[in-house]
Design an enzyme around this catalytic site. Structure first.
Site, PDB file in Angstrom:
ATOM      1  N   CYS A  82     -22.243   3.753  -7.832  1.00 30.17           N
ATOM      2  CA  CYS A  82     -21.364   4.663  -7.085  1.00 30.17           C
ATOM      3  C   CYS A  82     -22.157   5.914  -6.702  1.00 30.17           C
ATOM      4  O   CYS A  82     -22.654   6.631  -7.576  1.00 30.17           O
ATOM      5  CB  CYS A  82     -20.141   5.037  -7.912  1.00 30.17           C
ATOM      6  SG  CYS A  82     -19.091   6.224  -7.045  1.00 30.17           S
TER       7      CYS A  82
ATOM      8  N   ASP B 154       0.785  -1.228   0.000  1.00 32.45           N
ATOM      9  CA  ASP B 154       0.000   0.000   0.000  1.00 32.45           C
ATOM     10  C   ASP B 154       0.824   1.287   0.000  1.00 32.45           C
ATOM     11  O   ASP B 154       0.640   2.130  -0.861  1.00 32.45           O
ATOM     12  CB  ASP B 154      -0.982  -0.005   1.193  1.00 32.45           C
ATOM     13  CG  ASP B 154      -2.016   1.097   1.098  1.00 32.45           C
ATOM     14  OD1 ASP B 154      -2.688   1.154   0.054  1.00 32.45           O
ATOM     15  OD2 ASP B 154      -2.152   1.883   2.042  1.00 32.45           O
TER      16      ASP B 154
ATOM     17  N   CYS C  18     -15.687   3.131   1.883  1.00 35.03           N
ATOM     18  CA  CYS C  18     -16.930   2.878   1.157  1.00 35.03           C
ATOM     19  C   CYS C  18     -16.783   1.551   0.431  1.00 35.03           C
ATOM     20  O   CYS C  18     -15.740   1.283  -0.162  1.00 35.03           O
ATOM     21  CB  CYS C  18     -17.189   3.997   0.150  1.00 35.03           C
ATOM     22  SG  CYS C  18     -18.669   3.695  -0.856  1.00 35.03           S
TER      23      CYS C  18
ATOM     24  N   CYS D  28     -18.969  -0.049  -4.546  1.00 32.43           N
ATOM     25  CA  CYS D  28     -18.593  -0.662  -5.834  1.00 32.43           C
ATOM     26  C   CYS D  28     -18.267  -2.137  -5.670  1.00 32.43           C
ATOM     27  O   CYS D  28     -18.284  -2.894  -6.640  1.00 32.43           O
ATOM     28  CB  CYS D  28     -17.454   0.098  -6.515  1.00 32.43           C
ATOM     29  SG  CYS D  28     -15.901   0.156  -5.608  1.00 32.43           S
TER      30      CYS D  28
ATOM     31  N   CYS E 176     -15.588  -8.088 -16.779  1.00 32.21           N
ATOM     32  CA  CYS E 176     -16.883  -7.499 -16.422  1.00 32.21           C
ATOM     33  C   CYS E 176     -17.961  -7.714 -17.490  1.00 32.21           C
ATOM     34  O   CYS E 176     -19.150  -7.592 -17.191  1.00 32.21           O
ATOM     35  CB  CYS E 176     -16.733  -5.997 -16.182  1.00 32.21           C
ATOM     36  SG  CYS E 176     -15.604  -5.596 -14.839  1.00 32.21           S
TER      37      CYS E 176
ATOM     38  N   CYS F 131     -21.522  -5.810 -17.801  1.00 29.87           N
ATOM     39  CA  CYS F 131     -21.949  -5.338 -16.464  1.00 29.87           C
ATOM     40  C   CYS F 131     -21.313  -3.988 -16.145  1.00 29.87           C
ATOM     41  O   CYS F 131     -20.118  -3.795 -16.319  1.00 29.87           O
ATOM     42  CB  CYS F 131     -21.545  -6.354 -15.401  1.00 29.87           C
ATOM     43  SG  CYS F 131     -21.929  -5.802 -13.717  1.00 29.87           S
TER      44      CYS F 131
HETATM   45  C1  B12 Z   1      -4.478   6.134  -3.163  1.00 33.30           C
HETATM   46  C2  B12 Z   1      -5.301   4.893  -2.960  1.00 33.30           C
HETATM   47  C3  B12 Z   1      -6.660   5.039  -2.788  1.00 33.30           C
HETATM   48  C4  B12 Z   1      -7.375   6.365  -3.047  1.00 33.30           C
HETATM   49  C5  B12 Z   1      -7.439   6.534  -4.579  1.00 33.30           C
HETATM   50  C6  B12 Z   1      -7.979   5.267  -5.270  1.00 33.30           C
HETATM   51  C7  B12 Z   1      -7.504   4.885  -6.625  1.00 33.30           C
HETATM   52  N1  B12 Z   1      -7.042   5.708  -7.479  1.00 33.30           N
HETATM   53  O1  B12 Z   1      -7.623   3.731  -6.887  1.00 33.30           O
HETATM   54  C8  B12 Z   1      -8.748   6.142  -2.354  1.00 33.30           C
HETATM   55  C9  B12 Z   1      -8.692   6.696  -0.934  1.00 33.30           C
HETATM   56  C10 B12 Z   1      -9.959   6.748  -3.043  1.00 33.30           C
HETATM   57  C11 B12 Z   1      -8.797   4.614  -2.298  1.00 33.30           C
HETATM   58  C12 B12 Z   1      -9.969   3.899  -2.179  1.00 33.30           C
HETATM   59  C13 B12 Z   1     -10.016   2.515  -2.084  1.00 33.30           C
HETATM   60  N2  B12 Z   1      -8.975   1.693  -1.937  1.00 33.30           N
HETATM   61 CO1  B12 Z   1      -7.120   2.230  -2.187  1.00 33.30          CO
HETATM   62  N3  B12 Z   1      -5.312   2.551  -2.617  1.00 33.30           N
HETATM   63  C14 B12 Z   1      -4.681   3.623  -2.951  1.00 33.30           C
HETATM   64  C15 B12 Z   1      -3.209   3.308  -3.248  1.00 33.30           C
HETATM   65  C16 B12 Z   1      -2.376   3.729  -2.029  1.00 33.30           C
HETATM   66  C17 B12 Z   1      -2.648   3.967  -4.512  1.00 33.30           C
HETATM   67  C18 B12 Z   1      -3.565   3.853  -5.741  1.00 33.30           C
HETATM   68  C19 B12 Z   1      -2.954   4.474  -6.970  1.00 33.30           C
HETATM   69  O2  B12 Z   1      -1.771   4.619  -7.082  1.00 33.30           O
HETATM   70  N4  B12 Z   1      -3.772   4.840  -7.915  1.00 33.30           N
HETATM   71  C20 B12 Z   1      -3.266   5.296  -9.224  1.00 33.30           C
HETATM   72  C21 B12 Z   1      -4.027   4.536 -10.305  1.00 33.30           C
HETATM   73  C22 B12 Z   1      -3.598   4.872 -11.727  1.00 33.30           C
HETATM   74  O3  B12 Z   1      -3.710   3.171 -10.108  1.00 33.30           O
HETATM   75  P1  B12 Z   1      -4.840   2.180  -9.580  1.00 33.30           P
HETATM   76  O4  B12 Z   1      -5.888   2.945  -8.889  1.00 33.30           O
HETATM   77  O5  B12 Z   1      -4.228   1.063  -8.827  1.00 33.30           O
HETATM   78  O6  B12 Z   1      -5.442   1.783 -11.017  1.00 33.30           O
HETATM   79  C23 B12 Z   1      -5.357   0.555 -11.536  1.00 33.30           C
HETATM   80  C24 B12 Z   1      -6.644   0.160 -12.205  1.00 33.30           C
HETATM   81  O7  B12 Z   1      -7.658   1.096 -11.995  1.00 33.30           O
HETATM   82  C25 B12 Z   1      -6.222  -0.021 -13.607  1.00 33.30           C
HETATM   83  N5  B12 Z   1      -6.553   0.930 -14.583  1.00 33.30           N
HETATM   84  C26 B12 Z   1      -6.453   2.241 -14.513  1.00 33.30           C
HETATM   85  N6  B12 Z   1      -6.768   2.748 -15.715  1.00 33.30           N
HETATM   86  C27 B12 Z   1      -7.090   1.711 -16.560  1.00 33.30           C
HETATM   87  C28 B12 Z   1      -7.506   1.703 -17.895  1.00 33.30           C
HETATM   88  C29 B12 Z   1      -7.824   0.465 -18.498  1.00 33.30           C
HETATM   89  C30 B12 Z   1      -8.238   0.450 -19.909  1.00 33.30           C
HETATM   90  C31 B12 Z   1      -7.753  -0.736 -17.732  1.00 33.30           C
HETATM   91  C32 B12 Z   1      -8.172  -2.017 -18.330  1.00 33.30           C
HETATM   92  C33 B12 Z   1      -7.311  -0.689 -16.399  1.00 33.30           C
HETATM   93  C34 B12 Z   1      -6.985   0.545 -15.830  1.00 33.30           C
HETATM   94  O8  B12 Z   1      -4.852   0.025 -13.688  1.00 33.30           O
HETATM   95  C35 B12 Z   1      -4.301   0.650 -12.600  1.00 33.30           C
HETATM   96  C36 B12 Z   1      -3.063  -0.131 -12.260  1.00 33.30           C
HETATM   97  O9  B12 Z   1      -3.354  -1.491 -12.102  1.00 33.30           O
HETATM   98  C37 B12 Z   1      -3.268   1.753  -3.438  1.00 33.30           C
HETATM   99  C38 B12 Z   1      -1.989   1.010  -2.988  1.00 33.30           C
HETATM  100  C39 B12 Z   1      -0.904   1.120  -4.017  1.00 33.30           C
HETATM  101  N7  B12 Z   1       0.286   1.518  -3.578  1.00 33.30           N
HETATM  102  O10 B12 Z   1      -1.111   0.841  -5.185  1.00 33.30           O
HETATM  103  C40 B12 Z   1      -4.511   1.347  -2.585  1.00 33.30           C
HETATM  104  C41 B12 Z   1      -5.397   0.212  -3.083  1.00 33.30           C
HETATM  105  C42 B12 Z   1      -5.630   0.411  -4.569  1.00 33.30           C
HETATM  106  N8  B12 Z   1      -6.658   0.430  -2.375  1.00 33.30           N
HETATM  107  C43 B12 Z   1      -7.281  -0.641  -2.038  1.00 33.30           C
HETATM  108  C44 B12 Z   1      -8.583  -0.670  -1.454  1.00 33.30           C
HETATM  109  C45 B12 Z   1      -9.004  -1.971  -0.780  1.00 33.30           C
HETATM  110  C46 B12 Z   1      -9.410   0.449  -1.531  1.00 33.30           C
HETATM  111  C47 B12 Z   1     -10.914   0.532  -1.211  1.00 33.30           C
HETATM  112  C48 B12 Z   1     -11.710  -0.719  -1.564  1.00 33.30           C
HETATM  113  C49 B12 Z   1     -11.065   0.873   0.301  1.00 33.30           C
HETATM  114  C50 B12 Z   1     -12.482   1.107   0.795  1.00 33.30           C
HETATM  115  N9  B12 Z   1     -13.292   0.060   0.966  1.00 33.30           N
HETATM  116  O11 B12 Z   1     -12.863   2.219   1.085  1.00 33.30           O
HETATM  117  C51 B12 Z   1     -11.319   1.764  -2.083  1.00 33.30           C
HETATM  118  C52 B12 Z   1     -11.666   1.336  -3.520  1.00 33.30           C
HETATM  119  C53 B12 Z   1     -11.966   2.481  -4.451  1.00 33.30           C
HETATM  120  C54 B12 Z   1     -11.789   2.072  -5.911  1.00 33.30           C
HETATM  121  N10 B12 Z   1     -12.878   1.746  -6.611  1.00 33.30           N
HETATM  122  O12 B12 Z   1     -10.667   2.022  -6.405  1.00 33.30           O
HETATM  123  C55 B12 Z   1      -6.511  -1.886  -2.443  1.00 33.30           C
HETATM  124  C56 B12 Z   1      -7.171  -2.509  -3.682  1.00 33.30           C
HETATM  125  C57 B12 Z   1      -7.294  -4.022  -3.629  1.00 33.30           C
HETATM  126  C58 B12 Z   1      -7.952  -4.538  -4.890  1.00 33.30           C
HETATM  127  N11 B12 Z   1      -8.571  -5.702  -4.780  1.00 33.30           N
HETATM  128  O13 B12 Z   1      -7.901  -3.928  -5.939  1.00 33.30           O
HETATM  129  C59 B12 Z   1      -5.059  -1.279  -2.692  1.00 33.30           C
HETATM  130  C60 B12 Z   1      -4.268  -1.980  -3.790  1.00 33.30           C
HETATM  131  C61 B12 Z   1      -4.305  -1.369  -1.336  1.00 33.30           C
HETATM  132  C62 B12 Z   1      -3.743  -2.777  -1.077  1.00 33.30           C
HETATM  133  N12 B12 Z   1      -2.415  -2.929  -1.081  1.00 33.30           N
HETATM  134  O14 B12 Z   1      -4.462  -3.726  -0.887  1.00 33.30           O
HETATM  135  N13 B12 Z   1      -7.547   4.075  -2.428  1.00 33.30           N
END
Ligand code: B12
Length: 385
Positions: A206, A135, A248, A251, A196, A199
């Site tokens: 949300c 994380d 939350c 989703c 998905c 769906c």
């Molecule tokens: C900052 C953060 C948050 C922020 C911002 C969320 C965000 N952007 O996802 C907030 C506070 C809102 C948050 C919320 C939650 N979080 Co959070 N969060 C993080 C953190 C620290 C960084 C995320 C990040 O860098 N985002 C930048 C974006 C670009 O990357 P990403 O969100 O991971 O996006 C991925 C996908 O969305 C996908 N993607 C993005 N664009 C596209 C486009 C296409 C075409 C495709 C196919 C895919 C794709 O690729 C990205 C990389 O894999 C990570 C831990 C980490 N170091 O990674 C945990 C993490 C993502 N969180 C986690 C969790 C559990 C949650 C919550 C469920 C908590 C809750 N119940 O309240 C929610 C879920 C919200 C959601 N729908 O994402 C888990 C997710 C586990 C999982 N099964 O995915 C993580 C990985 C922590 C962990 N180590 O377990 N979080």
């Protein structure tokens, strides 16, 4: 097999010894295909501010650990069958996201990864380097979990696993060990993997429209973020918060991939009062007592004030008449955002009965934001001007 430090069989045995059933390996490389996704996230200002700023550290594990050879990704399930995700019925009770109801996952996963490291070092029979990432490291955890084959990204942005759906925490272990299987199948991230279908329940469910398009989260609109961000809650999100005190799950609750995916939890027994905490208690416990209650969870990192603020909003949303006396005391709290949100909550519950006391608070209020929230008491028809 002597060009590997750890064979596939050894890796599987070590994982089994720790009770890990979701483990994947991938050779440590720069995730070039993540770069445009990540850039767009920051450029469009959808970032929450909780993640690391954009940098090479987010894309290339070698920037974190120059000698790294392999990234080992793990997923630990945390949702158990006995838990219910329904909202509490009583007006006094808030809701805490499932992920934050038990022992802080950072602690649990780091402990597992450190035991994993010890076992792998024994297998390799040489001193090795390890960097456990859970994380808080710059790595994008989901990207490594996907690259290592643990699951696919859903439209909610969540990593979806076959066995446990989205209810998994992710960890990545960087190591200079060469592990068999790391270079096998996972070339590019399987973005295209269709998990998905048609769906889009998460997008429509949300409450704030934070999922602005498939796979595209505006983190600043996500209620999980709103519950964690300090300050006065922006008006547009207050009603949507409902009785959420932390995080939350919407989703995830609507996701069909989560049906019947409950798992035995490695995170200790549920802390029942934390699932649906008593909102009035949150407002009346001392800081120390409140932290004692939540300190061991992942919901404590922003301190007690944010819990109180969220409890105030939740009581406002619940129209809790029994909360009025406590909310009135918060009009004089040392923190302006708590004074502000109390004035808002009182307006939701009973503006007529509380107008005078809020107007008095307005008259002595020095904080501009809090004054704005109290102004309704002046603007009432019977206000003297
Ligand atoms: C900052 C953060 C948050 C922020 C911002 C969320 C965000 N952007 O996802 C907030 C506070 C809102 C948050 C919320 C939650 N979080 Co959070 N969060 C993080 C953190 C620290 C960084 C995320 C990040 O860098 N985002 C930048 C974006 C670009 O990357 P990403 O969100 O991971 O996006 C991925 C996908 O969305 C996908 N993607 C993005 N664009 C596209 C486009 C296409 C075409 C495709 C196919 C895919 C794709 O690729 C990205 C990389 O894999 C990570 C831990 C980490 N170091 O990674 C945990 C993490 C993502 N969180 C986690 C969790 C559990 C949650 C919550 C469920 C908590 C809750 N119940 O309240 C929610 C879920 C919200 C959601 N729908 O994402 C888990 C997710 C586990 C999982 N099964 O995915 C993580 C990985 C922590 C962990 N180590 O377990 N979080």
């Amino acid at each position: 097999m002597d060009h590997y430090d750890v064979t596939k069989e050894q890796l599987d045995l070590a994982a089994a010894a720790l009770g890990l059933d979701l483990v994947g390996v991938v050779s440590a490389r720069r995730l070039d295909e993540l770069e445009p996704v990540l850039r767009r996230y920051y450029d469009e200002q959808r970032d929450s501010g909780f993640e690391h700023p954009f940098s090479e550290l987010r894309l290339d594990p070698r920037a974190l650990m120059p000698a790294v050879q392999t990234a080992i990704a793990i997923a630990l399930p945390y949702h158990t069958a006995s838990e219910s995700l329904r909202h509490p019925t009583g007006r006094r009770h808030g809701a805490v996201s499932v992920y934050a109801q038990r022992t802080d996952y950072h602690r649990v996963l780091k402990d597992v990864l450190s035991r994993f490291s010890a076992l792998l070092e024994t297998c390799a029979a040489r001193p090795a380097q390890f960097l456990p990432c859970v994380d808080t490291s710059p790595l994008v955890d989901r990207a490594y979990a996907t690259a290592a084959g643990l699951g696919a990204i859903g439209k909610s942005g969540m990593l979806i696993t076959k066995t446990y759906g989205t209810y998994v925490f992710l960890g990545v272990l960087l190591t200079d060990l060469r592990v068999e299987g790391a270079d096998a199948l996972h070339g590019a991230l399987p973005w295209g993997t269709e998990v998905c279908g048609t769906c889009d329940l998460c997008l429509t469910a949300c409450p704030t429209g934070a999922l602005i398009a498939p796979y595209t989260l505006d983190a600043k609109r996500c209620l999980s973020y709103i519950t964690q961000e300090h300050g006065i809650v922006p008006p547009e999100f207050r009603a949507s918060l409902g009785r959420r005190v932390w995080g939350c799950d919407t989703c995830q609750t609507v996701c069909p991939r989560n049906e019947d995916r409950a798992a035995p939890s490695t995170f200790g027994p549920p802390v029942t009062p934390l699932a649906y905490p008593d909102l009035l208690e949150i407002l009346t416990l001392s800081n120390r007592a409140l932290m004692k209650r939540i300190g061991h969870t992942a919901a404590a990192w922003r301190g007690p004030a944010i819990w109180r603020r969220n409890a105030i909003v939740a009581l406002g949303n619940a129209r809790s008449v029994e909360a009025i006396p406590v909310l009135v005391t918060y009009l004089a709290h040392a923190r302006p955002e708590l004074r502000a949100m109390s004035a808002w909550a009182l307006a939701q519950i009973d503006p007529e009965a509380t107008r005078t006391v809020v107007r008095q608070a307005y008259d002595v209020e020095t904080d501009e934001g809090a004054r704005c929230e109290m102004a309704w008491a002046r603007e009432a028809p019977d206000a003297k001007g």
